[in-house]
Motif scaffolding. Structure first.
Motif, PDB file in Angstrom:
ATOM      1  N   GLN A   1       2.969   5.910  -2.757  1.00 22.10           N
ATOM      2  CA  GLN A   1       4.143   6.709  -3.092  1.00 22.10           C
ATOM      3  C   GLN A   1       4.282   6.856  -4.599  1.00 22.10           C
ATOM      4  N   PHE A   2       3.964   5.797  -5.339  1.00 21.26           N
ATOM      5  CA  PHE A   2       4.004   5.867  -6.798  1.00 21.26           C
ATOM      6  C   PHE A   2       3.024   6.926  -7.305  1.00 21.26           C
ATOM      7  N   ARG A   3       1.817   6.934  -6.749  1.00 19.65           N
ATOM      8  CA  ARG A   3       0.819   7.933  -7.166  1.00 19.65           C
ATOM      9  C   ARG A   3       1.283   9.339  -6.826  1.00 19.65           C
ATOM     10  N   LEU A   4       1.914   9.516  -5.653  1.00 23.59           N
ATOM     11  CA  LEU A   4       2.440  10.834  -5.282  1.00 23.59           C
ATOM     12  C   LEU A   4       3.549  11.270  -6.231  1.00 23.59           C
ATOM     13  N   THR A   5       4.422  10.355  -6.593  1.00 21.79           N
ATOM     14  CA  THR A   5       5.512  10.666  -7.510  1.00 21.79           C
ATOM     15  C   THR A   5       4.963  11.039  -8.875  1.00 21.79           C
TER      16      THR A   5
ATOM     17  N   ARG B   1       7.249  12.876  -0.773  1.00 18.72           N
ATOM     18  CA  ARG B   1       7.175  11.523  -0.219  1.00 18.72           C
ATOM     19  C   ARG B   1       6.183  11.483   0.935  1.00 18.72           C
ATOM     20  N   ILE B   2       5.744  10.285   1.275  1.00 15.38           N
ATOM     21  CA  ILE B   2       4.865  10.090   2.429  1.00 15.38           C
ATOM     22  C   ILE B   2       5.692  10.333   3.678  1.00 15.38           C
ATOM     23  N   GLY B   3       5.274  11.284   4.501  1.00 18.73           N
ATOM     24  CA  GLY B   3       5.997  11.610   5.725  1.00 18.73           C
ATOM     25  C   GLY B   3       5.635  10.666   6.866  1.00 18.73           C
ATOM     26  N   LYS B   4       6.522  10.598   7.844  1.00 18.51           N
ATOM     27  CA  LYS B   4       6.292   9.735   9.005  1.00 18.51           C
ATOM     28  C   LYS B   4       5.004  10.079   9.733  1.00 18.51           C
ATOM     29  N   ASP B   5       4.728  11.374   9.856  1.00 19.07           N
ATOM     30  CA  ASP B   5       3.584  11.817  10.645  1.00 19.07           C
ATOM     31  C   ASP B   5       2.303  11.962   9.831  1.00 19.07           C
ATOM     32  N   GLU B   6       2.379  11.724   8.537  1.00 17.95           N
ATOM     33  CA  GLU B   6       1.170  11.828   7.722  1.00 17.95           C
ATOM     34  C   GLU B   6       0.251  10.646   8.013  1.00 17.95           C
ATOM     35  N   MET B   7      -1.027  10.908   7.900  1.00 17.59           N
ATOM     36  CA  MET B   7      -2.020   9.872   8.172  1.00 17.59           C
ATOM     37  C   MET B   7      -2.668   9.446   6.861  1.00 17.59           C
ATOM     38  N   ALA B   8      -2.989   8.188   6.788  1.00 18.70           N
ATOM     39  CA  ALA B   8      -3.675   7.641   5.618  1.00 18.70           C
ATOM     40  C   ALA B   8      -4.906   6.888   6.105  1.00 18.70           C
TER      41      ALA B   8
ATOM     42  N   GLU C   1       0.837  -1.202   0.000  1.00 14.53           N
ATOM     43  CA  GLU C   1       0.000   0.000   0.000  1.00 14.53           C
ATOM     44  C   GLU C   1       0.867   1.245   0.000  1.00 14.53           C
ATOM     45  N   ARG C   2       1.931   1.209   0.779  1.00 12.83           N
ATOM     46  CA  ARG C   2       2.840   2.362   0.862  1.00 12.83           C
ATOM     47  C   ARG C   2       3.490   2.623  -0.497  1.00 12.83           C
ATOM     48  N   GLN C   3       3.959   1.578  -1.144  1.00 16.03           N
ATOM     49  CA  GLN C   3       4.602   1.730  -2.454  1.00 16.03           C
ATOM     50  C   GLN C   3       3.614   2.261  -3.492  1.00 16.03           C
TER      51      GLN C   3
END
Length: 156
Positions: free
Chosen positions: A50-54, A60-67, A45-47
């Motif tokens: 991150q692909f969609r964000l790129t 990049r997805i930050g440590k403190d960001e919520m999904a 899910e993370r990959q």
């Protein structure tokens, strides 16, 4: 687990027939999904995120960001079961607390009477009887949920 999703749907329909407001709250919670820290997303899910964000030329997805992730079938079933168990426990403990309050203050009666201001009809409850019924219901709910709890694992 595919079976969990089917069991959830069957049970939530039954809850809807008997306690529509409770079913509505559970359905709303399931629809919202669960919040997960970006750093705790499952790797696939993370990959994908991150692909969609790129692709969108975002960071990049930050440590403190919520999904928000959808609940799995097991998680929906666990949420439903935990809600029903909490409801039965609360029902029992609220009756116990009111009965103890009446006893502590040595009230002559342990009955509660509800009436509308404009009506002559009243609904009366004997707290001791209602507590016994609630305790019985709690036992039944616990027994009914035990096999499901064992199947999908412990919930918080």
């Amino acid at each position: 687990m595919q079976e969990s999703a089917e069991i959830y749907e069957e049970l939530i329909r039954q809850v809807e027939e008997r306690a529509a407001p409770v079913a509505t709250q559970i359905r709303e919670e399931v629809a919202r999904g669960r919040l997960v820290q970006g750093s705790k997303l499952p790797e696939g899910e993370r990959q994908e995120r991150q692909f969609r964000l790129t692709e969108a030329k975002l960071g990049r997805i930050g440590k403190d960001e919520m999904a928000v992730l959808p609940y799995t079938g097991d998680e929906r079933l666990a949420l439903l079961c935990q809600t029903l168990l909490t409801l039965a426990q609360t029902m029992t403990e609220s009756r116990r607390a009111v009965l103890e309050l009446a006893t502590d203050y040595e009230l002559p009666h342990t009955q509660i009477r509800f009436t509308e201001p404009d009506e002559t009809e009243a609904v009366e409850f004997d707290l001791a009887v209602e507590l016994a019924k609630a305790e019985q219901a709690l036992g039944q709910v616990s027994n009914l949920l035990q096999p499901i709890q064992e199947e999908v694992g412990r919930w918080p």
